[in-house]
Design an enzyme around this catalytic site. Sequence first.
Site, mmCIF file in Angstrom:
data_model
loop_
_atom_site.group_PDB
_atom_site.id
_atom_site.type_symbol
_atom_site.label_atom_id
_atom_site.label_comp_id
_atom_site.label_asym_id
_atom_site.label_seq_id
_atom_site.Cartn_x
_atom_site.Cartn_y
_atom_site.Cartn_z
ATOM 1 N N VAL A 133 0.840 -1.209 0.000
ATOM 2 C CA VAL A 133 0.000 0.000 0.000
ATOM 3 C C VAL A 133 0.871 1.254 0.000
ATOM 4 C CG1 VAL A 133 -1.649 1.336 1.394
ATOM 5 C CG2 VAL A 133 -2.000 -1.125 1.049
ATOM 6 N N ASP A 135 1.027 -21.830 -2.379
ATOM 7 C CA ASP A 135 0.975 -22.371 -3.744
ATOM 8 C C ASP A 135 -0.434 -22.385 -4.335
ATOM 9 O OD1 ASP A 135 0.200 -24.436 -2.117
ATOM 10 O OD2 ASP A 135 1.198 -25.997 -3.304
ATOM 11 N N ASP A 161 4.376 -22.645 5.882
ATOM 12 C CA ASP A 161 4.909 -23.970 5.509
ATOM 13 C C ASP A 161 6.300 -23.940 4.862
ATOM 14 O OD1 ASP A 161 2.493 -24.892 6.407
ATOM 15 O OD2 ASP A 161 1.608 -25.144 4.432
ATOM 16 N N ASP A 175 6.916 -24.061 1.767
ATOM 17 C CA ASP A 175 6.882 -25.170 0.809
ATOM 18 C C ASP A 175 6.910 -24.717 -0.652
ATOM 19 O OD1 ASP A 175 4.389 -24.009 0.875
ATOM 20 O OD2 ASP A 175 3.279 -25.888 1.007
#
Length: 318
Positions: free
Chosen positions: A24, A103, A127, A129
């Site tokens: 922002v 993801d 995570d 990941d």
Amino acid sequence: MKKIAVLTSGGDAPGMNAAIRAVVRTALDKNFNILGIERGYRGLMNGEVVPMERESVADIIQRGGTILKTARSEEFKTDKGKKIAVGILEKFQVDGLIVIGGDGSFKGAQELSKLGIATIGIPGTIDNDLAYTDFTIGFDTATNTVLDAINKLRDTSTAHQRVSIVEVMGRNCGDIALYAGLAGGAENIIIPEKGYEEEELCKNVLEAKLNGKVHNLIVLAEGIGGGEALAKKIQYVTGIEARATKLGHIQRGGSPTCRDRILASRFGYRAVELLEEGKTSRVIGIKEEKIIDLNIDEALNTPRKFDEKLYEIAEALA
Ligand code: F6P
């Protein structure tokens, strides 16, 4: 590029607010209009769009969760859902969308970019990941939360000379378990990337006891799961008392660490810069402490590399 919108999607992660703030304020500094979309893709489909000002993001850098709220939406995954979302973005004359999430959220951004929307992804998930980046926003805070829990469990584990199993989040990724386990001096770290043998584990626990260890800390990743059953098994096989603690959503909350706030600020700033440069379908990451960006398809297809060395160190030091 005149108008940018930002949303958070999927599981919240500490530091998402710091990222929203960075997006922002950078956008306003560069004289763009900036909109916030509430409740992720679900909110986008419902037209839950609010204008953002400098004050909208005041007093949030230290807060966990996300002021924009978040959601997981099955409807958005359908063709109809995506069409509605594109319609809303067009109605609000949005020239670029910044998606903060993991993801699943990036797959959404990928779909929108195929439909002609300029999108940039910022990795926000506890995570860690996403293979293309060394770290995601929220991972450091979550790992420190787990570490705090491990320290506390160590006290009671030692006092009772028990085995303590702590089950942590991470979906199919063992990073939270590995980092917190190593930092917490856990005797065993069980993660999906390596798997484990129950008999071998029980043998380790028993040997450690015979060698004079008064506690035994086992960090168990969600991707393997079954902490309660494992505690029962260890107790049955070794005769040593064992207890399991599942940390759950506690790992998702709390004030972000300094590291996560800095990461979020750098990612947010870069996301707006990319849109300013006319780039689209990119995701931002960090590699060897440098901010990087790459094509979203490439990022999502990057095969996950497991940090074997870190695991080896954790094993050697246990
Ligand atoms: O992706 C973050 C995460 O906390 C994972 O570690 C976990 O598997 C999942 O989200 C839990 O999802 P929910 O918030 O829907 O319970």
